[in-house]
Design a protein around this motif. Structure first.
Motif, PDB file in Angstrom:
ATOM      1  N   ARG A   1     -17.079   6.944 -16.644  1.00  0.00           N
ATOM      2  CA  ARG A   1     -17.247   6.017 -15.460  1.00  0.00           C
ATOM      3  C   ARG A   1     -15.809   5.925 -14.979  1.00  0.00           C
ATOM      4  N   ARG A   2     -15.812   5.988 -13.758  1.00  0.00           N
ATOM      5  CA  ARG A   2     -14.498   5.808 -12.975  1.00  0.00           C
ATOM      6  C   ARG A   2     -14.771   4.601 -11.722  1.00  0.00           C
ATOM      7  N   ILE A   3     -13.774   3.727 -11.745  1.00  0.00           N
ATOM      8  CA  ILE A   3     -14.096   2.662 -10.780  1.00  0.00           C
ATOM      9  C   ILE A   3     -12.691   2.377  -9.952  1.00  0.00           C
ATOM     10  N   ALA A   4     -12.349   2.936  -8.847  1.00  0.00           N
ATOM     11  CA  ALA A   4     -11.303   2.983  -8.061  1.00  0.00           C
ATOM     12  C   ALA A   4     -11.398   2.058  -6.965  1.00  0.00           C
ATOM     13  N   SER A   5     -10.239   1.159  -6.809  1.00  0.00           N
ATOM     14  CA  SER A   5      -9.914   0.373  -5.497  1.00  0.00           C
ATOM     15  C   SER A   5      -8.580   0.906  -4.846  1.00  0.00           C
ATOM     16  N   ILE A   6      -8.746   1.259  -3.540  1.00  0.00           N
ATOM     17  CA  ILE A   6      -7.883   2.008  -2.965  1.00  0.00           C
ATOM     18  C   ILE A   6      -7.514   1.341  -1.809  1.00  0.00           C
ATOM     19  N   ASN A   7      -6.246   1.185  -1.280  1.00  0.00           N
ATOM     20  CA  ASN A   7      -5.806   0.759   0.013  1.00  0.00           C
ATOM     21  C   ASN A   7      -4.854   1.695   0.541  1.00  0.00           C
ATOM     22  N   GLU A   8      -4.698   1.812   1.724  1.00  0.00           N
ATOM     23  CA  GLU A   8      -3.861   2.932   2.360  1.00  0.00           C
ATOM     24  C   GLU A   8      -3.154   2.526   3.634  1.00  0.00           C
ATOM     25  N   HIS A   9      -2.151   3.137   3.830  1.00  0.00           N
ATOM     26  CA  HIS A   9      -1.768   2.480   5.360  1.00  0.00           C
ATOM     27  C   HIS A   9      -0.911   3.975   5.839  1.00  0.00           C
ATOM     28  N   PRO A  10      -0.609   3.959   7.348  1.00  0.00           N
ATOM     29  CA  PRO A  10       0.292   5.102   7.766  1.00  0.00           C
ATOM     30  C   PRO A  10       1.866   4.876   7.323  1.00  0.00           C
ATOM     31  N   ILE A  11       2.428   6.045   7.096  1.00  0.00           N
ATOM     32  CA  ILE A  11       3.944   5.833   6.784  1.00  0.00           C
ATOM     33  C   ILE A  11       4.724   7.073   7.732  1.00  0.00           C
ATOM     34  N   ALA A  12       5.841   6.582   7.974  1.00  0.00           N
ATOM     35  CA  ALA A  12       6.465   7.580   8.899  1.00  0.00           C
ATOM     36  C   ALA A  12       6.990   8.799   7.814  1.00  0.00           C
ATOM     37  N   GLU A  13       7.242  10.163   8.396  1.00  0.00           N
ATOM     38  CA  GLU A  13       7.426  11.055   7.440  1.00  0.00           C
ATOM     39  C   GLU A  13       8.719  10.885   6.721  1.00  0.00           C
ATOM     40  N   ALA A  14       9.708  10.214   7.194  1.00  0.00           N
ATOM     41  CA  ALA A  14      11.140   9.933   6.833  1.00  0.00           C
ATOM     42  C   ALA A  14      10.956   8.619   5.697  1.00  0.00           C
TER      43      ALA A  14
ATOM     44  N   GLY B   1      -3.491  15.536  12.044  1.00  0.00           N
ATOM     45  CA  GLY B   1      -2.793  15.360  13.049  1.00  0.00           C
ATOM     46  C   GLY B   1      -1.416  14.997  12.895  1.00  0.00           C
ATOM     47  N   GLY B   2      -1.019  15.279  11.708  1.00  0.00           N
ATOM     48  CA  GLY B   2       0.606  15.109  11.221  1.00  0.00           C
ATOM     49  C   GLY B   2       0.887  14.085  10.978  1.00  0.00           C
ATOM     50  N   GLN B   3      -0.043  12.832  10.595  1.00  0.00           N
ATOM     51  CA  GLN B   3       0.263  11.419  10.408  1.00  0.00           C
ATOM     52  C   GLN B   3       0.310  11.456   8.759  1.00  0.00           C
ATOM     53  N   TRP B   4       1.309  10.969   8.244  1.00  0.00           N
ATOM     54  CA  TRP B   4       1.432  10.561   6.829  1.00  0.00           C
ATOM     55  C   TRP B   4       0.996   9.305   6.441  1.00  0.00           C
ATOM     56  N   HIS B   5       0.296   9.307   5.289  1.00  0.00           N
ATOM     57  CA  HIS B   5      -0.194   8.025   4.747  1.00  0.00           C
ATOM     58  C   HIS B   5       0.168   7.991   3.316  1.00  0.00           C
ATOM     59  N   ARG B   6       0.255   6.729   2.829  1.00  0.00           N
ATOM     60  CA  ARG B   6       0.440   6.396   1.452  1.00  0.00           C
ATOM     61  C   ARG B   6      -0.857   5.587   0.937  1.00  0.00           C
ATOM     62  N   ALA B   7      -1.384   5.883   0.046  1.00  0.00           N
ATOM     63  CA  ALA B   7      -2.419   4.952  -0.570  1.00  0.00           C
ATOM     64  C   ALA B   7      -2.018   4.488  -1.881  1.00  0.00           C
ATOM     65  N   TYR B   8      -2.382   3.329  -2.212  1.00  0.00           N
ATOM     66  CA  TYR B   8      -2.157   2.756  -3.419  1.00  0.00           C
ATOM     67  C   TYR B   8      -3.523   2.396  -4.189  1.00  0.00           C
ATOM     68  N   GLY B   9      -3.420   2.063  -5.523  1.00  0.00           N
ATOM     69  CA  GLY B   9      -4.795   1.461  -6.067  1.00  0.00           C
ATOM     70  C   GLY B   9      -4.729   1.516  -7.619  1.00  0.00           C
TER      71      GLY B   9
END
Length: 154
Positions: free
Chosen positions: A118-131, A96-104
């Motif tokens: 074995r890989r255990i991943a914890s991830i949070n993300e949020h929408p960001i402006a393209e700028a 849809g053209g929305q940018w996101h950044r994920a951290y983890g």
């Protein structure tokens, strides 16, 4: 099959291992990425639990179908023996053209051949402006001169 560098990891080889993983993920090639894991590798990725290369490859195929223009940076957080803890951030655009950044954070455990078992991943993300994007390199491998997470204040 062996995937150097092999455990036990030193400061130098842990950094190398993490950069090789980052490069593979930035290729967005599910088959290539899956080869870095044991045949029976166990994953926890957010609320998904995966087992084996086939499930990992299918997961990554779904992921990169939804997460367009994906760019990732990983850094070593800590390491000991056959384990490496990693922190990461990635950016992507949805259909849809929305940018996101994920951290983890990821906890990795390797077998003697250097394959991740074995890989255990914890991830949070949020929408960001393209700028507000910070990862500005052509798709593929992050250039060596591009800043890492610490230099970017992430």
């Amino acid at each position: 099959m062996s995937r150097p560098p092999l455990p036990p990891f030193t400061d130098e080889t842990a950094v190398q291992k993490v950069r090789l993983a980052e490069d593979a993920w930035n290729s967005r090639d599910p088959a290539r990425v899956a080869l870095g894991y044991t045949r029976d590798s166990q994953w926890r990725n957010r609320a998904e639990f995966l087992a084996g290369r086939a499930e990992i490859e299918a997961f990554l195929t779904r992921k990169w179908t939804r997460e367009l223009d994906y760019r990732l940076i990983k850094e070593v957080w800590a390491h000991a023996g056959n384990r490496i803890a990693v922190r990461f951030a990635y950016e992507y655009c949805d259909d849809g053209g929305q940018w996101h950044r994920a951290y983890g954070n990821e906890n990795w455990q390797f077998d003697a051949d250097g394959l991740m078992e074995r890989r255990i991943a914890s991830i949070n993300e949020h929408p960001i402006a393209e700028a507000d994007r910070r990862f500005h390199w052509p798709l593929g491998r992050r250039p060596d001169e591009h800043p890492g997470l610490g230099a970017l204040g992430l």
